[in-house]
Design a protein around this motif. Sequence first.
Motif, PDB file in Angstrom:
ATOM      1  N   ASN A 117       0.854  -1.191   0.000  1.00 24.41           N
ATOM      2  CA  ASN A 117       0.000   0.000   0.000  1.00 24.41           C
ATOM      3  C   ASN A 117       0.889   1.240   0.000  1.00 24.41           C
ATOM      4  N   MET A 118       0.762   2.078  -1.032  1.00 30.54           N
ATOM      5  CA  MET A 118       1.587   3.272  -1.152  1.00 30.54           C
ATOM      6  C   MET A 118       1.080   4.435  -0.315  1.00 30.54           C
ATOM      7  N   GLY A 119      -0.003   4.240   0.413  1.00 32.31           N
ATOM      8  CA  GLY A 119      -0.434   5.204   1.418  1.00 32.31           C
ATOM      9  C   GLY A 119      -1.140   6.451   0.906  1.00 32.31           C
ATOM     10  N   LEU A 120      -1.864   6.368  -0.194  1.00 32.96           N
ATOM     11  CA  LEU A 120      -2.599   7.535  -0.683  1.00 32.96           C
ATOM     12  C   LEU A 120      -3.711   7.937   0.277  1.00 32.96           C
ATOM     13  N   GLN A 121      -4.270   6.969   0.997  1.00 29.88           N
ATOM     14  CA  GLN A 121      -5.376   7.240   1.907  1.00 29.88           C
ATOM     15  C   GLN A 121      -5.398   6.173   2.994  1.00 29.88           C
ATOM     16  N   ASP A 122      -5.834   6.562   4.196  1.00 29.51           N
ATOM     17  CA  ASP A 122      -5.982   5.612   5.294  1.00 29.51           C
ATOM     18  C   ASP A 122      -7.293   4.857   5.109  1.00 29.51           C
ATOM     19  N   LEU A 123      -7.198   3.626   4.615  1.00 29.62           N
ATOM     20  CA  LEU A 123      -8.400   2.853   4.302  1.00 29.62           C
ATOM     21  C   LEU A 123      -9.068   2.268   5.535  1.00 29.62           C
ATOM     22  N   THR A 124      -8.481   2.470   6.716  1.00 28.23           N
ATOM     23  CA  THR A 124      -9.121   1.985   7.947  1.00 28.23           C
ATOM     24  C   THR A 124     -10.155   2.968   8.481  1.00 28.23           C
ATOM     25  N   VAL A 125     -10.223   4.171   7.882  1.00 26.52           N
ATOM     26  CA  VAL A 125     -11.181   5.192   8.322  1.00 26.52           C
ATOM     27  C   VAL A 125     -12.443   5.076   7.468  1.00 26.52           C
ATOM     28  N   PRO A 126     -13.606   4.778   8.073  1.00 25.64           N
ATOM     29  CA  PRO A 126     -14.832   4.574   7.290  1.00 25.64           C
ATOM     30  C   PRO A 126     -15.512   5.885   6.896  1.00 25.64           C
ATOM     31  N   ASP A 127     -16.492   5.760   6.039  1.00 26.79           N
ATOM     32  CA  ASP A 127     -17.339   6.903   5.684  1.00 26.79           C
ATOM     33  C   ASP A 127     -18.140   7.335   6.916  1.00 26.79           C
ATOM     34  N   GLY A 128     -18.219   8.645   7.155  1.00 26.61           N
ATOM     35  CA  GLY A 128     -18.879   9.152   8.349  1.00 26.61           C
ATOM     36  C   GLY A 128     -20.377   8.950   8.366  1.00 26.61           C
ATOM     37  N   THR A 129     -21.009   8.872   7.202  1.00 30.47           N
ATOM     38  CA  THR A 129     -22.462   8.727   7.130  1.00 30.47           C
ATOM     39  C   THR A 129     -22.900   7.275   7.281  1.00 30.47           C
ATOM     40  N   THR A 130     -22.268   6.382   6.537  1.00 32.00           N
ATOM     41  CA  THR A 130     -22.686   4.977   6.532  1.00 32.00           C
ATOM     42  C   THR A 130     -21.904   4.103   7.499  1.00 32.00           C
ATOM     43  N   GLY A 131     -20.719   4.585   7.926  1.00 32.21           N
ATOM     44  CA  GLY A 131     -19.865   3.765   8.763  1.00 32.21           C
ATOM     45  C   GLY A 131     -19.171   2.653   7.996  1.00 32.21           C
ATOM     46  N   ARG A 132     -19.200   2.738   6.681  1.00 33.99           N
ATOM     47  CA  ARG A 132     -18.630   1.693   5.823  1.00 33.99           C
ATOM     48  C   ARG A 132     -17.225   2.044   5.358  1.00 33.99           C
ATOM     49  N   LEU A 133     -16.405   1.006   5.225  1.00 34.98           N
ATOM     50  CA  LEU A 133     -15.096   1.166   4.605  1.00 34.98           C
ATOM     51  C   LEU A 133     -15.228   1.022   3.093  1.00 34.98           C
ATOM     52  N   SER A 134     -14.141   1.264   2.394  1.00 34.08           N
ATOM     53  CA  SER A 134     -14.126   1.064   0.951  1.00 34.08           C
ATOM     54  C   SER A 134     -14.392  -0.397   0.618  1.00 34.08           C
ATOM     55  N   ARG A 135     -15.260  -0.659  -0.338  1.00 36.08           N
ATOM     56  CA  ARG A 135     -15.548  -2.032  -0.752  1.00 36.08           C
ATOM     57  C   ARG A 135     -14.552  -2.523  -1.802  1.00 36.08           C
ATOM     58  N   TYR A 136     -13.950  -1.616  -2.540  1.00 37.38           N
ATOM     59  CA  TYR A 136     -13.124  -2.002  -3.683  1.00 37.38           C
ATOM     60  C   TYR A 136     -11.632  -1.768  -3.442  1.00 37.38           C
ATOM     61  N   GLU A 137     -11.257  -0.577  -2.984  1.00 32.68           N
ATOM     62  CA  GLU A 137      -9.843  -0.256  -2.807  1.00 32.68           C
ATOM     63  C   GLU A 137      -9.163  -1.188  -1.803  1.00 32.68           C
ATOM     64  N   GLU A 138      -9.871  -1.536  -0.734  1.00 32.43           N
ATOM     65  CA  GLU A 138      -9.270  -2.415   0.271  1.00 32.43           C
ATOM     66  C   GLU A 138      -8.949  -3.800  -0.291  1.00 32.43           C
ATOM     67  N   GLY A 139      -9.606  -4.156  -1.386  1.00 34.54           N
ATOM     68  CA  GLY A 139      -9.388  -5.464  -1.991  1.00 34.54           C
ATOM     69  C   GLY A 139      -8.024  -5.631  -2.625  1.00 34.54           C
ATOM     70  N   GLN A 140      -7.264  -4.545  -2.790  1.00 35.74           N
ATOM     71  CA  GLN A 140      -5.917  -4.655  -3.349  1.00 35.74           C
ATOM     72  C   GLN A 140      -4.903  -5.115  -2.299  1.00 35.74           C
ATOM     73  N   PHE A 141      -5.349  -5.160  -1.029  1.00 33.11           N
ATOM     74  CA  PHE A 141      -4.449  -5.530   0.060  1.00 33.11           C
ATOM     75  C   PHE A 141      -5.088  -6.678   0.845  1.00 33.11           C
ATOM     76  N   ASP A 142      -4.771  -6.785   2.133  1.00 34.39           N
ATOM     77  CA  ASP A 142      -5.412  -7.779   2.991  1.00 34.39           C
ATOM     78  C   ASP A 142      -6.606  -7.099   3.644  1.00 34.39           C
ATOM     79  N   ARG A 143      -7.792  -7.337   3.111  1.00 39.23           N
ATOM     80  CA  ARG A 143      -8.970  -6.628   3.614  1.00 39.23           C
ATOM     81  C   ARG A 143      -9.372  -7.085   5.003  1.00 39.23           C
ATOM     82  N   LEU A 144      -8.769  -8.156   5.499  1.00 38.11           N
ATOM     83  CA  LEU A 144      -9.030  -8.605   6.867  1.00 38.11           C
ATOM     84  C   LEU A 144      -8.041  -8.001   7.860  1.00 38.11           C
ATOM     85  N   ASP A 145      -7.027  -7.322   7.354  1.00 41.47           N
ATOM     86  CA  ASP A 145      -6.038  -6.638   8.193  1.00 41.47           C
ATOM     87  C   ASP A 145      -5.508  -5.435   7.423  1.00 41.47           C
ATOM     88  N   LEU A 146      -6.288  -4.364   7.367  1.00 35.65           N
ATOM     89  CA  LEU A 146      -5.937  -3.207   6.554  1.00 35.65           C
ATOM     90  C   LEU A 146      -4.751  -2.423   7.110  1.00 35.65           C
TER      91      LEU A 146
END
Length: 207
Positions: free
Chosen positions: A78-107
């Motif tokens: 992960n080149m660190g463009l964004q902290d994918l562990t921080v969810p969307d403030g409205t839905t409380g959801r993380l990224s569904r797609y970007e996290e899939g490029q790494f270990d989505r069970l340990d972001l």
Amino acid sequence: MQKIYLLLFLPFLLHSQNPTESQVQGTLSGQWRSYYMNTVNKGDLKDFRALATGGFLKYELKFGNNLRLGSALYNSTNMGLQDLTVPDGTTGRLSRYEEGQFDRLDLENDAVFLLGELYLEYQLKKHRFTLGRIKINTPLINPQDGRMIPTLVQGFWYKYKASPNGTFQFGVLNEIAPRSTGRFYTIGESIGTYPVGRSISRSTKSL
């Protein structure tokens, strides 16, 4: 929702062999690539972006014409463009797609390394027997190369080449490394590592 994908490949292949002196033949191969992904959501919903780089390095030893021993190490960083562990403030959801490029069970793991292949293979003219960690391509289990690290399996696999256009194959598997994860799981553990699909007929609270 808009998605932007950019995929760069830099394959390479090296060979080291001397068939006149020995029946042992070694092959070193690999691939490096970078994958940029950007999800632009509607309104005040959070946008997500990620840049992954990595690939695999593989070495295979061929003993004579029939026996092979191989291994491959896979990586996604992960080149660190964004902290994918921080969810969307409205839905409380993380990224569904970007996290899939790494270990989505340990972001929090920014550099995923996986010994994805380690196998012994015996091949005849129409038959191939493989034991260990391997990458297979079937209608049910396939590499899913839209991710940095593909789906990999462990067990025994048999393939019969009946004709140029016909192949019969089956196997017994005891572990699997689903794409977008960083290790092998038992078959039961691997089920449920991905969430169920989303539907416009379901409310946000039920997702």
